[in-house]
Design an enzyme around this catalytic site. Sequence first.
Site, short mmCIF file in Angstrom:
data_model
loop_
_atom_site.label_atom_id
_atom_site.label_comp_id
_atom_site.label_asym_id
_atom_site.label_seq_id
_atom_site.Cartn_x
_atom_site.Cartn_y
_atom_site.Cartn_z
N GLN A 169 -11.86 -3.01 13.20
CA GLN A 169 -11.24 -4.31 12.97
C GLN A 169 -10.79 -4.96 14.28
O GLN A 169 -10.97 -6.17 14.49
CB GLN A 169 -10.05 -4.15 12.03
CG GLN A 169 -9.34 -5.45 11.69
CD GLN A 169 -8.15 -5.23 10.76
OE1 GLN A 169 -7.90 -4.13 10.30
NE2 GLN A 169 -7.41 -6.29 10.48
N ASP A 180 -7.87 -11.11 -0.18
CA ASP A 180 -6.75 -10.34 0.36
C ASP A 180 -5.89 -11.27 1.21
O ASP A 180 -6.39 -11.96 2.11
CB ASP A 180 -7.27 -9.18 1.22
CG ASP A 180 -6.15 -8.23 1.63
OD1 ASP A 180 -5.18 -8.09 0.86
OD2 ASP A 180 -6.25 -7.62 2.71
N THR A 205 -0.56 -6.33 3.05
CA THR A 205 0.31 -5.18 3.26
C THR A 205 1.77 -5.53 2.99
O THR A 205 2.27 -6.54 3.48
CB THR A 205 0.18 -4.68 4.71
OG1 THR A 205 -1.20 -4.42 4.98
CG2 THR A 205 0.97 -3.40 4.92
N ARG A 258 -0.33 -8.03 20.13
CA ARG A 258 -0.20 -9.16 21.06
C ARG A 258 1.17 -9.16 21.72
O ARG A 258 1.95 -10.12 21.55
CB ARG A 258 -0.45 -10.48 20.33
CG ARG A 258 -1.82 -10.59 19.68
CD ARG A 258 -2.01 -11.95 19.01
NE ARG A 258 -1.02 -12.17 17.95
CZ ARG A 258 -1.15 -11.74 16.71
NH1 ARG A 258 -2.22 -11.05 16.35
NH2 ARG A 258 -0.22 -11.99 15.81
N ARG A 268 -8.95 0.45 11.77
CA ARG A 268 -8.23 -0.38 12.75
C ARG A 268 -9.04 -0.60 14.03
O ARG A 268 -8.97 -1.69 14.61
CB ARG A 268 -6.89 0.26 13.09
CG ARG A 268 -5.92 0.36 11.93
CD ARG A 268 -5.52 -0.99 11.41
NE ARG A 268 -4.54 -0.86 10.33
CZ ARG A 268 -4.14 -1.86 9.57
NH1 ARG A 268 -4.64 -3.07 9.75
NH2 ARG A 268 -3.25 -1.67 8.60
N ASP A 317 -5.77 -1.11 0.41
CA ASP A 317 -6.88 -1.76 1.10
C ASP A 317 -7.12 -1.01 2.41
O ASP A 317 -6.58 -1.38 3.46
CB ASP A 317 -6.55 -3.23 1.34
CG ASP A 317 -7.79 -4.05 1.66
OD1 ASP A 317 -8.88 -3.66 1.22
OD2 ASP A 317 -7.66 -5.08 2.33
N HIS A 374 5.39 -7.43 8.02
CA HIS A 374 4.13 -6.84 8.43
C HIS A 374 3.45 -7.70 9.50
O HIS A 374 2.99 -7.19 10.52
CB HIS A 374 3.20 -6.68 7.23
CG HIS A 374 1.81 -6.23 7.58
ND1 HIS A 374 1.54 -4.97 8.06
CD2 HIS A 374 0.62 -6.88 7.54
CE1 HIS A 374 0.25 -4.85 8.30
NE2 HIS A 374 -0.34 -6.00 7.99
N LYS A 422 -12.70 -3.76 7.01
CA LYS A 422 -11.97 -3.79 5.75
C LYS A 422 -12.86 -3.64 4.52
O LYS A 422 -12.39 -3.25 3.46
CB LYS A 422 -11.23 -5.13 5.63
CG LYS A 422 -10.27 -5.42 6.75
CD LYS A 422 -9.01 -4.63 6.64
CE LYS A 422 -8.22 -5.10 5.45
NZ LYS A 422 -6.96 -4.33 5.30
N GLU A 431 -3.37 0.26 3.63
CA GLU A 431 -2.54 -0.92 3.45
C GLU A 431 -2.02 -0.88 2.02
O GLU A 431 -2.80 -1.00 1.06
CB GLU A 431 -3.31 -2.21 3.74
CG GLU A 431 -3.61 -2.39 5.22
CD GLU A 431 -4.12 -3.77 5.57
OE1 GLU A 431 -4.46 -4.54 4.65
OE2 GLU A 431 -4.17 -4.09 6.78
N GLU A 469 1.89 0.55 11.51
CA GLU A 469 3.30 0.24 11.75
C GLU A 469 4.15 1.50 11.78
O GLU A 469 5.07 1.62 12.60
CB GLU A 469 3.82 -0.68 10.65
CG GLU A 469 3.14 -2.04 10.58
CD GLU A 469 3.45 -2.73 9.27
OE1 GLU A 469 4.45 -3.47 9.22
OE2 GLU A 469 2.70 -2.52 8.29
N THR A 475 -11.78 -0.55 -1.12
CA THR A 475 -10.45 -0.99 -1.57
C THR A 475 -10.18 -0.26 -2.88
O THR A 475 -10.95 -0.41 -3.83
CB THR A 475 -10.41 -2.51 -1.80
OG1 THR A 475 -10.70 -3.18 -0.57
CG2 THR A 475 -9.04 -2.94 -2.29
N GLU A 510 -0.52 -2.40 -1.05
CA GLU A 510 -0.49 -3.77 -1.53
C GLU A 510 -0.30 -3.81 -3.05
O GLU A 510 -0.40 -2.79 -3.74
CB GLU A 510 -1.79 -4.49 -1.16
CG GLU A 510 -2.13 -4.43 0.33
CD GLU A 510 -3.26 -5.35 0.71
OE1 GLU A 510 -3.57 -6.29 -0.06
OE2 GLU A 510 -3.85 -5.14 1.79
#
Length: 377
Positions: free
Chosen positions: A208, A99, A312, A115, A205, A201, A106, A221, A167, A326, A225, A169
Amino acid sequence: MLDHLPYGVFRRTGETRCAARWGDHLIDLHAAETRGSISAGGALLAPTLQKFLAAGPDIWQRVRRELLDLVSSPALAELLVPLSEVELVLPFEVADYVDFYSSEHHASNVGRIFRPGQPPVPPNWRHLPIGYHGRAGTVVVSGTEITRPSGLLSPGVVGPCRRLDIEAEVGFVVGTPSELGTPVPPEDFARHVFGVVLVNDWSARDIQAFEYQPLGPFLGKSFATSVSAWITPLAALADAWVAAPTQDPPVVDHLADSPHLGLDLRMTVTWNGAEVSRPPFASMYWTPAQQLAHLTSNGASLRTGDLFASGTVSGPERNQVGSFLELTWGGTEPREISGEQRTFLEAGDEVLISAYAPGPDGSRVDLGSVAGKIRDN
């Protein structure tokens, strides 16, 4: 677009066979090869597409030409099976799963959410396609129910994931293998990659967030999937290649693809039937050819059935993002779904990701969809 002809595998009366989709029907490729309408050297008599994928570009091209002839002949009628009468199963045996993290929009959004006050994109991000190795054994076909995972949410706190996410993808399925120790350059992309699937995927969160430093995603994760049941061959997407975003700084030589092209795939995400986003795959910073070149650049070999996903897909606007992280900005800006204010996934929620691409003469190529419904233990 009926000459799209994606490949899949179906089960009926206990038997599993390869197929190509034709509108609301499928073409039984086992029967087609048995009767001599298709000549794949016996590869399509197998219960999965694995032998066909391994057969390589010459066979892929010949079978596609024969399929295009078949669909305009009277013999087609005897090979058609209504989709309503079959169960679609995972069309290939997933060998390895990689992945990537190839959308600049993203990556920037996630950086700002997790962050704040720091540079949103890591210093190495524009120098190589960041990725990680996932778990091939938990790749499931569209429609499979997804069980909410449990894990460590914070120090000493174990429990069900509270921030279950998606996600959106695009995945690429490898057909022709490569030799260990021999990198695959970008220009050899089409010699090894057979086609495209849509990917969700799923992401826990909170699990993770607690585990990902310093080595990245793991249990947050690897629990599931989902991939679409149909593989769109690259040959059906010949009119969908477009110029990819300019890369600055210039990439190292072994990642330089010329022409620098991405796919114009136009995705849609629905949450319990409500459209919430339209991610544009053409905006991806790293191209599929660069991803393949990077994952083999150390000499790692490709195997038939390898799956590598884009990461993503998100565009510059809030209604173009490929994750609910998001969409709701880390859960701080709920969305109204089914009459309720929502941030992440709850039991009974269903997510469907679909996509299409431009085809010849103004037509469109429908890549189908990948769907999944959440259940709690």
